[in-house]
Design a protein around this motif. Structure first.
Motif, PDB file in Angstrom:
ATOM      1  N   ALA A   1      -7.583  -4.762  -4.950  1.00 34.80           N
ATOM      2  CA  ALA A   1      -8.224  -5.294  -3.795  1.00 34.80           C
ATOM      3  C   ALA A   1      -9.716  -4.964  -4.055  1.00 34.80           C
ATOM      4  CB  ALA A   1      -8.148  -4.403  -2.283  1.00 34.80           C
TER       5      ALA A   1
ATOM      6  N   TYR B   1     -11.697  -8.137  -3.127  1.00 34.60           N
ATOM      7  CA  TYR B   1     -11.634  -8.361  -1.853  1.00 34.60           C
ATOM      8  C   TYR B   1     -12.673  -7.759  -1.195  1.00 34.60           C
ATOM      9  CZ  TYR B   1      -9.860  -8.505   3.137  1.00 34.60           C
ATOM     10  OH  TYR B   1      -9.459  -8.597   4.366  1.00 34.60           O
ATOM     11  N   TYR B   2     -13.275  -6.662  -1.340  1.00 32.88           N
ATOM     12  CA  TYR B   2     -14.177  -6.063  -0.459  1.00 32.88           C
ATOM     13  C   TYR B   2     -15.821  -6.816  -0.553  1.00 32.88           C
ATOM     14  CZ  TYR B   2     -10.626  -3.011   0.797  1.00 32.88           C
ATOM     15  OH  TYR B   2      -9.574  -2.393   1.200  1.00 32.88           O
TER      16      TYR B   2
ATOM     17  N   ILE C   1      -6.120 -11.995   8.426  1.00 27.13           N
ATOM     18  CA  ILE C   1      -5.817 -10.802   9.310  1.00 27.13           C
ATOM     19  C   ILE C   1      -6.784  -9.549   8.898  1.00 27.13           C
ATOM     20  CG2 ILE C   1      -4.173  -8.953   9.860  1.00 27.13           C
ATOM     21  CD1 ILE C   1      -1.966 -11.552   9.978  1.00 27.13           C
ATOM     22  N   GLY C   2      -6.806  -9.342   7.650  1.00 25.03           N
ATOM     23  CA  GLY C   2      -7.620  -8.213   6.799  1.00 25.03           C
ATOM     24  C   GLY C   2      -8.916  -8.373   7.339  1.00 25.03           C
TER      25      GLY C   2
ATOM     26  N   GLN D   1      -0.379 -11.924   4.521  1.00 21.57           N
ATOM     27  CA  GLN D   1      -1.718 -11.841   3.807  1.00 21.57           C
ATOM     28  C   GLN D   1      -2.351 -13.295   3.546  1.00 21.57           C
ATOM     29  OE1 GLN D   1      -0.931  -9.453   0.182  1.00 21.57           O
ATOM     30  NE2 GLN D   1      -0.339  -7.760   1.411  1.00 21.57           N
ATOM     31  N   ARG D   2      -3.574 -13.131   3.356  1.00 22.10           N
ATOM     32  CA  ARG D   2      -4.444 -14.086   3.251  1.00 22.10           C
ATOM     33  C   ARG D   2      -4.276 -15.274   4.283  1.00 22.10           C
ATOM     34  NH1 ARG D   2      -6.714 -14.911  -2.581  1.00 22.10           N
ATOM     35  NH2 ARG D   2      -6.139 -12.676  -3.489  1.00 22.10           N
TER      36      ARG D   2
ATOM     37  N   LEU E   1       0.911  -1.123  -0.047  1.00 24.37           N
ATOM     38  CA  LEU E   1       0.090  -0.044   0.126  1.00 24.37           C
ATOM     39  C   LEU E   1       0.636   1.112   0.054  1.00 24.37           C
ATOM     40  CD1 LEU E   1      -2.971   0.991   0.164  1.00 24.37           C
ATOM     41  CD2 LEU E   1      -2.689   0.959   2.417  1.00 24.37           C
TER      42      LEU E   1
ATOM     43  N   HIS F   1     -15.952  -9.801  -1.491  1.00 21.03           N
ATOM     44  CA  HIS F   1     -15.833 -11.052  -0.723  1.00 21.03           C
ATOM     45  C   HIS F   1     -16.181 -10.968   0.792  1.00 21.03           C
ATOM     46  CE1 HIS F   1     -13.939 -15.245  -1.049  1.00 21.03           C
ATOM     47  NE2 HIS F   1     -13.474 -15.030  -0.046  1.00 21.03           N
ATOM     48  N   LEU F   2     -15.937 -10.086   1.097  1.00 24.69           N
ATOM     49  CA  LEU F   2     -16.365  -9.858   2.453  1.00 24.69           C
ATOM     50  C   LEU F   2     -17.777  -9.158   2.881  1.00 24.69           C
ATOM     51  CD1 LEU F   2     -12.979  -8.361   4.170  1.00 24.69           C
ATOM     52  CD2 LEU F   2     -13.733 -10.836   3.931  1.00 24.69           C
TER      53      LEU F   2
HETATM   54  C1  LIG Z   1      -6.266  -6.262   0.990  1.00 25.92           C
HETATM   55  C2  LIG Z   1      -5.681  -7.010   2.093  1.00 25.92           C
HETATM   56  C3  LIG Z   1      -5.651  -5.945   3.408  1.00 25.92           C
HETATM   57  C4  LIG Z   1      -6.559  -8.270   2.755  1.00 25.92           C
HETATM   58  O1  LIG Z   1      -5.909  -8.745   3.942  1.00 25.92           O
HETATM   59  P1  LIG Z   1      -5.533 -10.185   4.028  1.00 25.92           P
HETATM   60  O2  LIG Z   1      -5.070 -10.371   5.610  1.00 25.92           O
HETATM   61  O3  LIG Z   1      -4.431 -10.625   3.113  1.00 25.92           O
HETATM   62  O4  LIG Z   1      -6.829 -10.915   3.694  1.00 25.92           O
HETATM   63  P2  LIG Z   1      -7.815 -11.957   4.355  1.00 25.92           P
HETATM   64  O5  LIG Z   1      -6.712 -13.161   4.708  1.00 25.92           O
HETATM   65  O6  LIG Z   1      -8.657 -11.358   5.664  1.00 25.92           O
HETATM   66  O7  LIG Z   1      -8.830 -12.689   3.255  1.00 25.92           O
HETATM   67  C5  LIG Z   1      -9.968 -12.817   3.785  1.00 25.92           C
HETATM   68  C6  LIG Z   1     -10.765 -13.406   2.444  1.00 25.92           C
HETATM   69  O8  LIG Z   1     -10.548 -12.669   1.386  1.00 25.92           O
HETATM   70  C7  LIG Z   1      -9.718 -13.305   0.355  1.00 25.92           C
HETATM   71  N1  LIG Z   1      -8.843 -12.206  -0.323  1.00 25.92           N
HETATM   72  C8  LIG Z   1      -7.833 -11.898   0.209  1.00 25.92           C
HETATM   73  N2  LIG Z   1      -7.221 -11.059  -0.524  1.00 25.92           N
HETATM   74  C9  LIG Z   1      -7.917 -10.825  -1.803  1.00 25.92           C
HETATM   75  C10 LIG Z   1      -8.136 -10.357  -2.885  1.00 25.92           C
HETATM   76  N3  LIG Z   1      -6.827  -9.446  -3.080  1.00 25.92           N
HETATM   77  N4  LIG Z   1      -8.916 -10.244  -3.793  1.00 25.92           N
HETATM   78  C11 LIG Z   1      -9.890 -11.200  -3.588  1.00 25.92           C
HETATM   79  N5  LIG Z   1     -10.070 -12.061  -2.322  1.00 25.92           N
HETATM   80  C12 LIG Z   1      -9.289 -11.750  -1.542  1.00 25.92           C
HETATM   81  C13 LIG Z   1      -9.056 -14.428   0.929  1.00 25.92           C
HETATM   82  O9  LIG Z   1      -8.727 -15.410   0.283  1.00 25.92           O
HETATM   83  C14 LIG Z   1      -9.900 -14.897   2.176  1.00 25.92           C
HETATM   84  O10 LIG Z   1     -11.084 -15.573   1.663  1.00 25.92           O
HETATM   85  P3  LIG Z   1     -11.730 -16.620   2.476  1.00 25.92           P
HETATM   86  O11 LIG Z   1     -12.380 -15.804   3.566  1.00 25.92           O
HETATM   87  O12 LIG Z   1     -12.932 -17.420   1.543  1.00 25.92           O
HETATM   88  O13 LIG Z   1     -10.727 -17.622   3.012  1.00 25.92           O
HETATM   89  C15 LIG Z   1      -4.050  -7.230   2.076  1.00 25.92           C
HETATM   90  O14 LIG Z   1      -3.862  -8.107   1.093  1.00 25.92           O
HETATM   91  C16 LIG Z   1      -3.254  -6.067   1.875  1.00 25.92           C
HETATM   92  O15 LIG Z   1      -2.694  -5.416   2.625  1.00 25.92           O
HETATM   93  N6  LIG Z   1      -2.940  -5.832   0.509  1.00 25.92           N
HETATM   94  C17 LIG Z   1      -2.248  -4.725  -0.077  1.00 25.92           C
HETATM   95  C18 LIG Z   1      -2.466  -3.378   0.446  1.00 25.92           C
HETATM   96  C19 LIG Z   1      -3.912  -2.988  -0.221  1.00 25.92           C
HETATM   97  O16 LIG Z   1      -4.234  -2.998  -1.431  1.00 25.92           O
HETATM   98  N7  LIG Z   1      -4.868  -2.639   0.681  1.00 25.92           N
HETATM   99  C20 LIG Z   1      -6.136  -2.068   0.440  1.00 25.92           C
HETATM  100  C21 LIG Z   1      -6.187  -0.735   0.343  1.00 25.92           C
HETATM  101  S1  LIG Z   1      -7.878  -0.096  -0.425  1.00 25.92           S
END
Ligand SMILES: CC(C)(COP(=O)(O)OP(=O)(O)OC[C@H]1O[C@@H](n2cnc3c(N)ncnc32)[C@H](O)[C@@H]1OP(=O)(O)O)[C@@H](O)C(=O)NCCC(=O)NCCS
Length: 133
Positions: free
Chosen positions: A113, A116-117, A88-89, A84-85, A27, A119-120
């Protein structure tokens, strides 16, 4: 894993340690971590900060501004790449929600990401608007 997730006070945080988490998550490329004065203000003026620590070491952070009633702006969430993954996020966002349970969480996604959102459970808002300074 033995991570500790807890709300912390922005003014108590070590800004250099926070900057290192931004850098190690990726980030840092999208935030002004090299502008130390501006970055310190970002950390110190955030009023809802949730951290993840592993044996005291900061490995994840959610930095927000909240009115604790209507809306929480989740400005930044970052987890260091080698953790990551591992949930924690998701745990950081859950803790943000618990800290201000009546407030909706609003954010702007980084390109990496966007999948990602939803997904949550986040829903895309079609009428978000920005006014840059
Ligand atoms: C985005 C970020 C905060 C996610 O945190 P994380 O701890 O890696 O994610 P989690 O382990 O909590 O993931 C939770 C779920 O989302 C999924 N997931 C994680 N990253 C993902 C992504 N980039 N895209 C889609 N799904 C994702 C995981 O597989 C997990 O799925 P499950 O619950 O089915 O097992 C982290 O990867 C990060 O710091 N990325 C770089 C900085 C960034 O881009 N931040 C966002 C700024 S808007």
């Amino acid at each position: 894993m033995n991570f500790r997730i807890s709300q912390e006070v922005g003014t108590d945080l070590d800004v250099a340690e926070v900057a290192e988490v931004y850098r190690a998550s990726g980030l840092g490329a999208r935030r002004p971590i090299e502008d130390s004065e501006r970055f310190a203000a970002m950390v110190r003026n955030a009023n809802l900060v949730v951290c993840c620590r592993d044996a005291g070491k900061l490995i994840g952070i959610a930095r927000c501004v909240s009115d604790y009633s209507y809306a929480t702006y989740l400005s930044d969430i970052a987890v260091v790449a080698d953790h990551q993954r591992s949930g924690i996020g998701k745990a950081l966002i859950a803790a943000v929600g618990q800290a201000a349970p009546a407030a909706k969480i609003v954010l702007l996604s980084a390109p990496a990401a966007t999948e990602y959102y939803p997904h949550l459970g986040f829903i895309r808002h079609e009428s978000a608007w920005l006014l840059n300074p």
